[in-house]
Design an enzyme around this catalytic site. Structure first.
Site, PDB file in Angstrom:
ATOM      1  N   ARG A 193       0.783  -1.044  -0.060  1.00 59.43           N
ATOM      2  CA  ARG A 193      -0.051  -0.069  -0.007  1.00 59.43           C
ATOM      3  C   ARG A 193       0.603   1.335  -0.010  1.00 59.43           C
ATOM      4  O   ARG A 193       0.459   2.126  -0.603  1.00 59.43           O
ATOM      5  CB  ARG A 193      -1.055   0.046   1.147  1.00 59.43           C
ATOM      6  CG  ARG A 193      -1.939  -1.054   1.212  1.00 59.43           C
ATOM      7  CD  ARG A 193      -3.148  -1.210   2.045  1.00 59.43           C
ATOM      8  NE  ARG A 193      -3.827  -0.016   1.547  1.00 59.43           N
ATOM      9  CZ  ARG A 193      -4.134   1.288   2.148  1.00 59.43           C
ATOM     10  NH1 ARG A 193      -3.435   1.366   3.078  1.00 59.43           N
ATOM     11  NH2 ARG A 193      -4.907   2.010   1.750  1.00 59.43           N
ATOM     12  N   CYS A 248      14.095  -5.356  -3.481  1.00 57.33           N
ATOM     13  CA  CYS A 248      15.237  -4.303  -4.425  1.00 57.33           C
ATOM     14  C   CYS A 248      14.446  -3.315  -5.376  1.00 57.33           C
ATOM     15  O   CYS A 248      14.289  -3.386  -6.499  1.00 57.33           O
ATOM     16  CB  CYS A 248      16.010  -5.350  -5.471  1.00 57.33           C
ATOM     17  SG  CYS A 248      16.696  -6.792  -4.386  1.00 57.33           S
TER      18      CYS A 248
HETATM   19  N1  LLP Z   1     -17.678  -3.380  -2.424  1.00 57.52           N
HETATM   20  C1  LLP Z   1     -17.143  -3.348  -3.637  1.00 57.52           C
HETATM   21  C2  LLP Z   1     -17.906  -3.523  -4.849  1.00 57.52           C
HETATM   22  C3  LLP Z   1     -15.876  -3.181  -3.914  1.00 57.52           C
HETATM   23  O1  LLP Z   1     -15.168  -2.878  -4.913  1.00 57.52           O
HETATM   24  C4  LLP Z   1     -14.780  -3.097  -2.634  1.00 57.52           C
HETATM   25  C5  LLP Z   1     -13.527  -2.420  -2.575  1.00 57.52           C
HETATM   26  C6  LLP Z   1     -15.707  -2.898  -1.293  1.00 57.52           C
HETATM   27  C7  LLP Z   1     -17.139  -3.315  -1.523  1.00 57.52           C
HETATM   28  C8  LLP Z   1     -14.747  -2.852  -0.069  1.00 57.52           C
HETATM   29  O2  LLP Z   1     -14.561  -1.722   0.231  1.00 57.52           O
HETATM   30  P1  LLP Z   1     -13.807  -1.120   1.537  1.00 57.52           P
HETATM   31  O3  LLP Z   1     -15.086  -1.054   2.510  1.00 57.52           O
HETATM   32  O4  LLP Z   1     -12.775  -1.976   1.773  1.00 57.52           O
HETATM   33  O5  LLP Z   1     -13.461   0.241   1.238  1.00 57.52           O
HETATM   34  N2  LLP Z   1      -6.602  -2.088  -2.301  1.00 57.52           N
HETATM   35  C9  LLP Z   1      -7.131  -0.731  -2.105  1.00 57.52           C
HETATM   36  C10 LLP Z   1      -8.558  -0.798  -1.653  1.00 57.52           C
HETATM   37  C11 LLP Z   1      -9.442  -1.319  -2.912  1.00 57.52           C
HETATM   38  C12 LLP Z   1     -10.890  -1.347  -2.675  1.00 57.52           C
HETATM   39  C13 LLP Z   1     -11.645  -2.063  -3.960  1.00 57.52           C
HETATM   40  N3  LLP Z   1     -13.197  -2.262  -3.775  1.00 57.52           N
HETATM   41  C14 LLP Z   1      -6.387  -0.287  -0.808  1.00 57.52           C
HETATM   42  O6  LLP Z   1      -5.545  -0.993  -0.203  1.00 57.52           O
HETATM   43  O7  LLP Z   1      -6.737   0.805  -0.383  1.00 57.52           O
END
Ligand code: LLP
Length: 443
Positions: A335, A366
């Protein structure tokens, strides 16, 4: 208003014990590092259950609610079992997540399959395992799912994923509800999709609409705008097609507190906005109260997790930064390098020693960009100290890689002074277990 667990940087059971070390779930973090080795993901069960309770309490005044945990944040057998026992369903986005949730013993009718390019095999598996809802994202998926359902003499229960056109202020890569997005049907394409479902795709049953506007959201108003659009569409579709849809899914997105400057709203604040907006829209557009789905990921699991690293080499750049290297980095937590995400950390074996220097925590990979924390004040650090990085439960292990051919860390669940391995550390043999050498290259 009441505070909730996502507003804390640290797991709720974090304290300094009589040895002067950090402790989570009654387990001394220095002892955990010794016992299991580092890097080590540590997950606090009490914190997970505490945020689940926050969500349930916060939404208790709207009884037609389906809480789904977004598995993409962290998907393991043990966490799926905990969340299922807390009454949560699951948002899944791949065969791997479907299979994990299924194997954890969770009821599949409480699973919702999302994703913008689900494959034939994945849809097939989902139908075979009895996944309860498909959030259909595009025209190809409508026809593919209908075809597969027909071949099995089944009906697939679906929502339509739509792009509501809402910009929320978060990192561009984790915004999803704005108009120029790869996800979902544009508002102008909904009627064509509904027409196809009603008249051609007879093995699909449409229940409602779904949207997700982004992640790590701190504003509450975006949920108000999103609900207004979804409810308005429900009313419009009823008028145009005489279609009574009774489900809306507003996605996830609630933010967490990675550092002091993050001020996420509580579950109670967002639930208040969501329920008030929903009731107001129901009244305005004269529809029956729909079942509300929410699918939080990060806010459920992030605060419960910390990562332990052992401090190794250090480098003082003349007249520049002091780099302290740890035995993990961008492969176990991508992240910071992907989103410039910021984290808070403490030295687990001297959490109360006064800060003495500004350092930059570098990873072991690296790449110059492999920096976990750029500039943090810590006590004087020595080789062998244990660094505890907070709020790593979400999107760390789930986004981890084997970059530089390094084994992924293991994960332990702590509770009541007990620690249990829930994901084993990969071995060197694991790393080569999928490699195949063609005969002509063998010695
Ligand atoms: N529902 C859908 C359709 C989603 O695409 C996502 C997250 C969630 C629920 C859950 O969202 P949350 O409550 O976790 O914000 N890798 C990124 C975050 C990508 C989120 C993608 N979709 C990070 O590390 O910040």
């Amino acid at each position: 208003m009441r505070e909730s667990t996502n507003q804390s940087i640290k797991p709720v059971t974090t304290k300094v014990n009589e040895k002067g070390n950090l402790e989570i779930g009654g387990c001394d973090l220095v002892e955990l590092a010794e016992k299991y080795g580092t890097p080590l993901y540590v997950l606090d069960e009490v914190t997970i259950r505490s945020i689940c309770k926050d969500y349930k309490d916060a939404f208790s005044s709207y009884p037609k609610i389906n809480m789904m945990y977004a598995s993409k944040a962290l998907c393991t057998l043990a966490t799926s079992a905990i969340l299922s026992k807390e009454g949560f369903g699951f948002d899944v986005v791949s065969a791997g997540e479907i299979y994990t949730v299924y194997k954890s013993g969770a009821p599949m009718e409480k699973v919702l399959f999302n994703g913008n390019n689900k494959s034939f095999d994945e849809l097939n598996l989902a139908l075979d395992l009895g996944v309860g809802r498909f959030s259909v994202d595009n025209f190809l998926e409508l026809s593919l799912l209908n075809e597969i359902a027909k071949s099995k003499n089944k009906t697939a229960d679906i929502l339509l994923r739509i792009t509501p056109g809402i910009e929320c202020h978060t990192h561009e890569y984790i915004q999803t509800g704005h108009l120029d997005s790869k996800f979902g049907f544009d508002l102008t394409q909904i009627d064509e999709a509904v027409d196809l479902i009603l008249n051609e795709y007879t093995n699909l049953k449409l229940h409602g609409l779904h949207a997700h506007i982004g992640s790590q959201i701190f504003e509450t108003k975006v949920y108000h705008d999103e609900i207004e659009i979804l409810v308005k569409e429900l009313a419009r579709l009823d008028e145009k097609f005489s279609l009574k849809l009774d489900e809306i899914n507003i996605g996830g997105g609630l933010g967490v507190k990675y550092t002091e400057k993050d001020l996420p709203p509580s579950t109670f604040e967002i639930a208040d906005v969501i329920i008030k907006s929903l009731n107001a829209s129901i009244e305005k557009y004269k529809i029956d109260p729909p079942t509300l789905f929410i699918e939080p990921g990060r806010s459920i699991i992030s605060t419960a997790g910390v990562t332990l690293y052992t401090i190794g080499s250090s480098k003082q750049v003349p007249k520049g930064k002091k780099y302290i290297a740890v035995d993990g980095g961008m492969a176990d937590n991508p992240r910071p390098s992907m989103y410039r995400a910021e984290y808070f950390a403490q030295i687990a074996n001297k959490p109360e020693t006064a800060a003495a220097e500004d350092v930059t925590i570098a990873g072991r990979y690296c790449e110059s960009g492999d920096v976990l924390i750029d500039n943090i004040k810590l006590p004087l650090i020595e080789e062998g100290d244990i660094l505890c990085v907070f709020n790593t439960g979400a999107y760390n292990y789930s986004m981890a890689s084997n970059y530089n051919r390094v084994q992924k860390p293991q994960m332990v669940l702590v509770n009541n002074s007990q620690s249990d391995i829930i994901v084993m550390r990969e071995t060197l043999e694991d790393l080569i277990s999928h490699d195949v050498v063609p005969d002509r290259l063998k010695y």
